[in-house]
Design an enzyme around this catalytic site. Structure first.
Site, mmCIF file in Angstrom:
data_model
loop_
_atom_site.group_PDB
_atom_site.id
_atom_site.type_symbol
_atom_site.label_atom_id
_atom_site.label_comp_id
_atom_site.label_asym_id
_atom_site.label_seq_id
_atom_site.Cartn_x
_atom_site.Cartn_y
_atom_site.Cartn_z
ATOM 1 N N ASN A 59 -7.332 24.333 38.588
ATOM 2 C CA ASN A 59 -7.878 23.011 38.273
ATOM 3 C C ASN A 59 -8.547 22.964 36.899
ATOM 4 O O ASN A 59 -9.355 22.079 36.628
ATOM 5 C CB ASN A 59 -8.853 22.552 39.365
ATOM 6 C CG ASN A 59 -9.973 23.540 39.634
ATOM 7 O OD1 ASN A 59 -10.051 24.594 39.013
ATOM 8 N ND2 ASN A 59 -10.845 23.212 40.575
ATOM 9 N N ARG A 100 -21.750 24.581 35.267
ATOM 10 C CA ARG A 100 -22.674 24.803 36.371
ATOM 11 C C ARG A 100 -24.028 24.232 35.981
ATOM 12 O O ARG A 100 -24.497 24.394 34.837
ATOM 13 C CB ARG A 100 -22.793 26.297 36.707
ATOM 14 C CG ARG A 100 -21.558 26.870 37.376
ATOM 15 C CD ARG A 100 -21.292 26.265 38.741
ATOM 16 N NE ARG A 100 -20.118 26.811 39.400
ATOM 17 C CZ ARG A 100 -18.899 26.284 39.346
ATOM 18 N NH1 ARG A 100 -18.681 25.188 38.613
ATOM 19 N NH2 ARG A 100 -17.901 26.831 40.009
ATOM 20 N N GLN A 122 -26.142 21.804 45.661
ATOM 21 C CA GLN A 122 -25.076 20.871 45.990
ATOM 22 C C GLN A 122 -24.882 20.860 47.502
ATOM 23 O O GLN A 122 -24.709 21.942 48.074
ATOM 24 C CB GLN A 122 -23.765 21.253 45.276
ATOM 25 C CG GLN A 122 -23.855 21.088 43.780
ATOM 26 C CD GLN A 122 -22.531 21.255 43.053
ATOM 27 O OE1 GLN A 122 -22.389 20.842 41.923
ATOM 28 N NE2 GLN A 122 -21.547 21.887 43.678
ATOM 29 N N HIS A 135 -19.693 16.431 42.321
ATOM 30 C CA HIS A 135 -18.866 17.521 41.781
ATOM 31 C C HIS A 135 -17.401 17.283 42.146
ATOM 32 O O HIS A 135 -16.899 17.780 43.158
ATOM 33 C CB HIS A 135 -19.356 18.864 42.325
ATOM 34 C CG HIS A 135 -18.831 20.033 41.552
ATOM 35 N ND1 HIS A 135 -19.312 21.309 41.710
ATOM 36 C CD2 HIS A 135 -17.865 20.124 40.605
ATOM 37 C CE1 HIS A 135 -18.667 22.134 40.900
ATOM 38 N NE2 HIS A 135 -17.771 21.437 40.239
#
Length: 383
Positions: free
Chosen positions: A144, A282, A311, A330
């Site tokens: 990705n 991050r 998260q 995210h």
């Protein structure tokens, strides 16, 4: 037989989709540099389906259960994960909904042999503890990366052109042009720098080059001279050297001891007033409260990203309400296109591990008691 625990995000509020906006997705056979896309022996899902939520199960259930293995799928990263870890052989999670494998959790999971990141970025695993316990950590490298690079470019344009407030004006029934353009600029001619120029960072640079910007980068591994010439890149030895020269800075580095809290008050103060900062790497690479202060003071003109800590982010996280932000959950690397690739790569890793054959070197982060493969290139440990 193995027990595999898979931690995925919840299904859509309205329920798991029965149809999609598109009937197909482009087939991607390989990536820049020659790495091939994931190539499992078979898949049990439709490309373009929602695979990263609990009902999607990364398309793994039939494959695993037909061989007699046990698959547990949950979105609960706390009590359920703790309970299921005690006799798990494999844990799978995504960076977008990470199952934090701390040293304490690893110590309570004596059977745990393999941690797979369905996607890229394995900092939710304590790599030192994984090394100490002889685990293998693997991720679906490059699956990705382009998805994230596209998200970065979108966020840069969104901030610089003041897109989100202008969209909100339309949504609210308004039409005040001056309000919309009072913070809108052209990207053309700006100096844009990336902290790290690995797969994502280099893809960002390539996508920005046609915008006629001045491109900068810093990385522990300098790019080939031919690439620097092709894209007109200026190399800097460190982020501290680079960021004062830039109008836009994008963070594309992994989180490890050398990058944690890199963007704090000290570094932010050296940047041009009105710089835009994008972070899809991050959250802990940036100091949470320092970012808020820089936006409130005007030192930063905007901050956008999709990474948070923890998260999911709590409802009162200050990044939800700070001025001039372009935050999303995210999602940058979890498009339906990306899910097809990282689900296939997860299955490829499992096929190799269950058969006792080597996992692709480019997928490895930790193996054989040390950083390995992509991990040796991108990560560092505390010891």
């Amino acid at each position: 037989m193995a027990k595999i625990v898979c931690v995925l995000y919840d299904d859509p509020v309205a329920g798991y989709p029965t149809s999609y906006a598109r009937d197909d997705i482009p087939a991607i056979a390989g990536y820049p540099g020659g790495q091939t896309a994931p190539s499992p022996k078979a898949i049990d899902f439709t490309p373009g389906a929602l695979l990263g939520s609990v009902s999607g199960e990364l398309g793994l259930r039939r494959f695993l259960e037909d061989q007699g293995h046990t698959l547990v799928v949950t979105s609960d990263k706390e009590s359920v994960l703790d309970r299921e870890l005690t006799d798990a052989d494999v844990v799978i999670s995504q960076p977008f909904w990470p199952a934090y494998l701390t040293a304490e959790r690893i110590a309570k999971a004596p059977n745990l042999k393999l941690a797979i990141t369905a996607g890229i970025g394995s900092d939710h695993v304590d790599l030192d503890a994984a090394i100490e316990h002889g685990m293998t950590v693997a991720e679906v490298t490059y699956s990705n990366s382009i998805s994230v690079a596209e998200h970065v470019v979108m966020m840069i344009l969104g901030l610089v052109r003041n897109y989100l407030p202008a969209y909100q004006t339309v949504w609210d029934g308004g039409w005040n042009i001056a309000d919309c353009v009072a913070r809108s600029y052209d990207l053309e001619g700006m100096h844009v720098g990336t902290v790290a120029a690995g797969r994502i960072g280099t893809a960002v640079l390539r996508r920005l080059a046609p915008f006629d910007v001045k491109l900068h980068y810093t990385d522990r591994h300098r790019l080939p001279e031919s690439v620097e010439r092709e894209l007109g890149l200026t190399f800097h030895q460190s982020a501290a050297d680079m960021v004062p020269q830039c109008d836009v800075v994008t963070i594309n580095a992994p989180l490890h001891p050398e990058t944690e809290a890199l963007f704090g008050d000290k570094l932010l103060a050296t940047m041009k007033r009105g710089t835009y900062l994008i972070n899809t790497a991050r959250a802990k690479i940036a100091d949470r409260d320092a970012i808020v202060r820089a936006l409130e003071s005007g030192q930063l003109a905007g901050y956008a990203g999709d990474v948070w800590f923890p998260q999911p982010a709590p409802a009162d996280h200050p990044w939800r309400t700070m001025p001039h932000h372009g935050m999303t959950p995210h999602i940058s690397g979890s498009s339906l296109s990306a899910q097809t690739r990282y689900a296939a790569g997860t299955r490829e890793i499992l096929e190799s591990w269950l058969a006792g054959t080597p996992i692709r070197d480019e997928y490895l982060i930790v193996d054989g008691g040390r950083l390995a493969g992509a991990g040796a290139h991108s990560y560092s440990t505390r010891v």
